[in-house]
Design an enzyme around this catalytic site. Structure first.
Site, short mmCIF file in Angstrom:
data_model
loop_
_atom_site.label_atom_id
_atom_site.label_comp_id
_atom_site.label_asym_id
_atom_site.label_seq_id
_atom_site.Cartn_x
_atom_site.Cartn_y
_atom_site.Cartn_z
N ASN A 76 70.27 26.47 62.44
CA ASN A 76 70.27 26.47 63.75
C ASN A 76 71.30 27.87 64.15
OD1 ASN A 76 68.38 24.95 65.15
ND2 ASN A 76 69.24 23.63 63.52
N LYS A 85 53.67 19.41 63.02
CA LYS A 85 54.77 20.31 62.77
C LYS A 85 56.01 19.74 63.46
CE LYS A 85 56.59 23.38 64.50
NZ LYS A 85 57.91 23.38 65.50
N THR A 94 60.36 19.22 69.63
CA THR A 94 59.66 20.75 69.10
C THR A 94 58.54 20.24 68.01
OG1 THR A 94 61.89 21.70 69.40
CG2 THR A 94 59.81 22.93 68.42
#
Length: 408
Positions: free
Chosen positions: A403, A184, A195
């Site tokens: 974001n 992911k 991330t």
């Protein structure tokens, strides 16, 4: 996205393959109430203890799950299960967060009837949130080793728009060996980890020390060459497990088939890395930057990363603007030595800049190429034989939108 697997004569891609494709691996996922309905807890289980290795974020704030997983692998370089949750990153959560990570590891081990130190834990989501331990406990108690790659792939996602998985097969010692993976990652992605969580499995028998070396070598040329937004997270890790159920002779760097295994591992990691780059938050295009003719590989890597990470290059690609000056500018501030009069740039097959001078090209043809989904930028420095490839994506309005409201 197409062409995610690097072509290799000795590798065969498995259609729809994933982290559960190698022999003896079972995966799954479920909703435990951290999200409304989507799976939010996933797991990988090996029917036999597997040699294991990991690579981790370079961020100095490292989340509790990383500490626990490092401790697990350090004991015997072996894993048998991985537990993953989303929503809460369990990062910057102090002693309570670390205790919770160790507790979930124990619950998982007890549920499966295996030692604690062969269980790894991973988390992704919002930084600063403690794990909801009641939900975690009930979720672990409900784990059934029935197997579902699709549920596992969904359970580890955050802002990703799609699941990311693939697998390849090769022949080693006359045995069919499978290498599979799932990951992911969409935002807070930058070279030297991101991330992202990556999980790679193989039924090959591999020496643990050489497996660790192989993962580090491959990561440097795959996961560490992608960028979306320049941010490096607190939770990144890539884990690999090798359970030996293909029954080949144990692989080491001295084994004659080691290069085949290494190429398979690289193909899986590179494919997953490209999936992450192409699915960057708000992205519409995958950008591949190929640098050749550098003084050495390190220099080529630095330049390729700088180009693909340039906000101005990324926005130009989004707008289908063949503004080669932005690429030259990025090469110039990469910090690497080069002679401008030897530099050439190509967009796809369209030459834009050659031997330090602009070349006349068809703007409409260039715009048409940039309107596509897979963009290749090639820079030849004419200095030596160093070369490297890096991957990223365009920078769009939607990146800001996603974001600006990540927690809401």
């Amino acid at each position: 996205m197409e062409n995610m697997i690097e072509q290799h004569a000795e590798l065969k891609e498995i259609k729809g393959g994933s982290v559960g494709s190698p022999k003896g691996f079972i995966t799954g996922g479920q909703n435990i109430g951290m999200r409304k309905s989507k799976p939010d807890m996933g797991w990988i289980f090996s029917q036999k203890p597997a040699a294991a290795a990991g690579v981790y974020t370079t961020n100095r704030f490292q989340a509790a799950p990383l500490s626990v997983t490092k401790a697990s692998i350090a004991e015997e370089q072996t894993l048998q299960a991985i537990l993953v949750n989303t929503v809460s990153a369990n990062s910057c959560t102090g002693e309570q967060g670390l205790e919770n990570a160790y507790t979930t590891r124990k619950w998982m081990a007890d549920h499966l009837g295996i030692p604690e130190h062969v269980v790894a834990v991973a988390s992704t989501g919002v930084i600063g949130l403690q794990l909801p331990m009641d939900k975690m406990r009930k979720g672990i108690e409900n784990i059934s080793l029935s197997g579902s790659d699709a549920l596992f792939e969904q359970a580890i996602l955050t802002t990703d728009t799609k699941a990311k998985h693939l697998a390849v097969q090769c022949v080693i010692d006359g045995k069919t060996v499978t290498i599979g993976g799932a990951c992911k990652g969409s935002g807070m992605i930058h070279p030297n980890m991101a991330t992202m969580l990556g999980f790679v499995t193989t039924d090959a028998a591999v020496d643990p020390a050489d497996l660790k070396t192989a993962l580090k070598t491959v990561t440097d040329r795959t996961f560490n060459r992608i960028t979306v937004d320049g941010d490096t997270s607190t939770n990144d890790m890539v884990l690999v497990m090798a359970n030996g159920m293909a029954e080949n002779k144990r692989l080491t760097v001295k084994h004659p088939d080691w290069p085949i295994f290494l190429s398979g591992l690289k193909a899986v990691c590179q494919g997953l890395a490209k999936y992450i780059a192409g699915d960057g938050e708000g992205a519409t295009k995958l950008i591949e930057v190929r640098v050749s003719g550098a003084r050495d590989e390190k220099s080529a890597e630095a330049i390729s990363k700088t180009i693909v990470g340039s906000s101005l290059v990324k926005t130009a690609v989004f707008g289908s603007d063949a503004n080669w000056g932005r690429i030259i500018c990025a090469i110039g501030y990469s910090g690497e030595p080069f002679d401008l009069e030897k530099v050439s740039l190509t967009l796809g097959e369209i030459v834009m800049f050659e031997h330090g001078m602009p070349v006349s090209f068809n703007e409409e043809e260039a715009k048409s190429y940039l309107d596509g989904n897979n963009i290749v930028i090639k820079a030849n420095l004419g200095e030596g034989d160093g070369e490297a490839v890096a991957w990223g994506c365009d920078l769009t309005y939607n990146y800001v939108k996603i974001n600006a409201s990540y927690r809401s």
